[in-house]
Design an enzyme around this catalytic site. Structure first.
Site, short mmCIF file in Angstrom:
data_model
loop_
_atom_site.label_atom_id
_atom_site.label_comp_id
_atom_site.label_asym_id
_atom_site.label_seq_id
_atom_site.Cartn_x
_atom_site.Cartn_y
_atom_site.Cartn_z
N ASN A 34 -5.85 4.11 11.74
CA ASN A 34 -6.13 3.80 13.14
C ASN A 34 -5.69 4.93 14.07
OD1 ASN A 34 -3.35 3.54 13.14
ND2 ASN A 34 -3.31 1.51 14.08
N THR A 37 -0.35 7.13 14.44
CA THR A 37 0.50 8.30 14.15
C THR A 37 -0.21 9.32 13.27
OG1 THR A 37 1.51 7.17 12.25
CG2 THR A 37 2.65 7.00 14.35
N ALA A 114 3.37 1.73 -0.65
CA ALA A 114 4.36 2.75 -0.28
C ALA A 114 5.50 2.04 0.44
CB ALA A 114 3.73 3.82 0.60
N TYR A 145 11.05 -1.85 10.84
CA TYR A 145 10.58 -1.08 9.69
C TYR A 145 11.23 -1.54 8.40
CZ TYR A 145 9.32 3.05 6.90
OH TYR A 145 8.84 3.89 5.94
N LYS A 149 9.18 -3.72 5.56
CA LYS A 149 8.92 -3.22 4.20
C LYS A 149 9.52 -4.16 3.15
CE LYS A 149 6.81 0.81 4.92
NZ LYS A 149 5.53 1.21 4.33
#
Length: 326
Positions: A34, A37, A114, A145, A149
Site C-alpha cells: 500500500n 512505508t 515475517a 508492533y 506480531k
C-alpha cells in the site's frame, strides 16, 4: 511452469530484496504494497521484468488472487513508522494475517510470516531461543508492533492446528542493507546518515545496550530456505546474526568506515527499549543448514555506499529545485 509467489509488503526494505531473489529463482512474483512505508524506487529495477507484477493494496482488506506461495511481510517495522499510527499497525499485523491466512486456506498453499525478535520484548533470557515466551509490555508505545506480531504468530499456529495449513514463521532479528528508508529511525540507517552528513551520532542511553545485525542478503537466504523446506516445520525459527555489538561500538565503527568527523551524542533511553538482543540460531543451522556469511564490516560498507549515493542524489535534486525557483 513457473511458481507464482505473492509477497505482501513487497516494496519495503526486505520485500524488495525478496522479490528480486524470487525472480532470480525463476518465479513469477506478485508484489503487493500500500506504499505506506514501501517505496517505489526499491522495486524500480524490477519493473521491466515480465515475471514481475505490482498491485497497490492494503492487506487489512481481503485479497483475491491465484498464487502458489505467500510471503506475508506487510507491516511497518521501524519504531518511527509503526508508532505513527499504532492502531493501523496492529490492524495490519492482525487483520493482514487473517486475510492472508484465509487466502492460503482457500488456495491450500504454503504461507510464511515475517515475525520479529520484538516478540521477545526486553528479554531476561540471553541469547533468545524460540521457546522463550518473552517479556513484553502490552500497553507500552511499542506494543502495537510487538503484540501485533505475537497475535499474528498465534493465528498462524491456530490455522495450522485447526485447518492443517502449512505455515512457516521466521522471527527476524535486526537486519540492514540497501533499500532501507533513510528516515526509518533504525540504528544502522540513523548512524550512517548522520555520519555521512557530519551530524552527531545520537545514541540513546549509555550505549551499552546490544543488538545483533544481519545483512539483508543473508536474511533473505534464510527466509527462502525456510519456505522451501520440504517437510513440516514445528514452531518459529530465529533468523539473524548472532554476532553481538553495543550501540557505542556500532557508532564508532560507522564513524571509522565513513571517515566522518561526527561525534557521539547521548540522549535519554526510550521507554521499553530492549537492553540486549541476540538470536540463538541453533534451529536455523540444524533445519535450514543456514548461517550468516556477510561480516558486519563488509555489510556496512555496502550499506554506506547505498546511502552515500542516495544522499548525493538528494543533494543534486535540492540544487535543481533551488535553481528552478530562482
Amino acid at each position: 511452469m513457473k511458481k507464482r509467489v505473492l509477497v505482501t509488503g513487497g516494496a519495503g526494505f526486505l520485500g524488495s530484496h525478496l522479490c528480486a531473489r524470487l525472480l532470480n529463482q525463476e518465479c513469477e512474483v506478485l508484489c503487493v504494497d500500500n506504499f505506506f512505508t514501501g517505496m517505489r524506487r526499491n522495486i524500480e529495477p524490477l519493473l521491466g521484468e515480465p515475471a514481475f507484477e505490482v498491485m497497490r493494496h492494503d492487506v487489512t482488506f481481503p485479497l483475491y488472487v491465484e498464487v502458489d506461495e505467500i510471503y506475508n511481510l506487510a507491516c511497518p517495522a521501524s519504531p518511527i513508522h509503526y508508532q505513527r499510527d499504532p492502531i493501523q499497525t496492529t490492524k495490519t499485523s492482525v487483520l493482514g494475517a487473517i486475510n492472508m491466512l484465509g487466502l492460503a486456506k482457500r488456495l491450500r498453499v504454503r504461507i510464511l510470516q515475517a515475525s520479529t525478535s520484538e516478540v521477545y520484548g526486553d528479554p531476561d533470557v540471553h541469547p533468545q531461543t524460540e521457546n522463550y515466551c518473552g517479556m513484553v509490555n502490552m500497553i507500552g508505545p511499542r506494543a502495537c508492533y510487538d503484540e501485533g506480531k505475537r497475535c499474528t504468530e498465534t493465528l498462524f499456529y491456530d490455522y495450522r492446528r485447526q485447518h492443517r495449513l502449512d505455515v512457516r514463521v521466521a522471527r527476524i532479528f535486526n537486519t540492514y542493507g540497501p533499500n532501507m528508508h533513510p528516515q526509518d529511525g533504525r540504528v544502522v540507517s540513523n548512524f550512517i546518515v548522520q555520519a555521512l552528513k557530519g551530524d552527531p551520532i545520537t545514541i540513546f542511553g549509555s550505549g551499552t545496550q546490544t543488538r545483533s545485525f544481519c545483512y539483508v542478503d543473508d536474511l533473505i537466504d534464510g527466509l527462502t530456505r525456510l519456505m522451501n523446506l520440504p517437510h513440516d516445520v514445528e514452531g518459529p525459527i530465529n533468523v539473524g546474526n548472532p554476532a553481538e555489538m553495543s550501540m557505542r561500538e556500532l557508532g564508532e565503527l560507522i564513524i571509522s568506515l565513513t571517515g566522518s568527523h561526527s561525534r557521539l551524542e547521548f540522549r535519554p533511553l526510550p521507554q521499553d527499549d530492549p537492553r540486549q538482543r541476540r538470536p540463538d540460531i541453533s534451529r536455523a543451522r540444524q533445519l535450514l543448514h543456514w548461517t550468516p556469511k556477510v561480516s558486519l564490516e563488509e555489510g556496512l560498507k555496502k550499506t554506506i555506499s547505498y546511502f552515500d549515493a542516495l544522499l548525493a542524489n538528494s543533494r543534486e535534486a535540492e540544487k535543481l529545485v533551488w535553481r528552478f525557483t530562482q
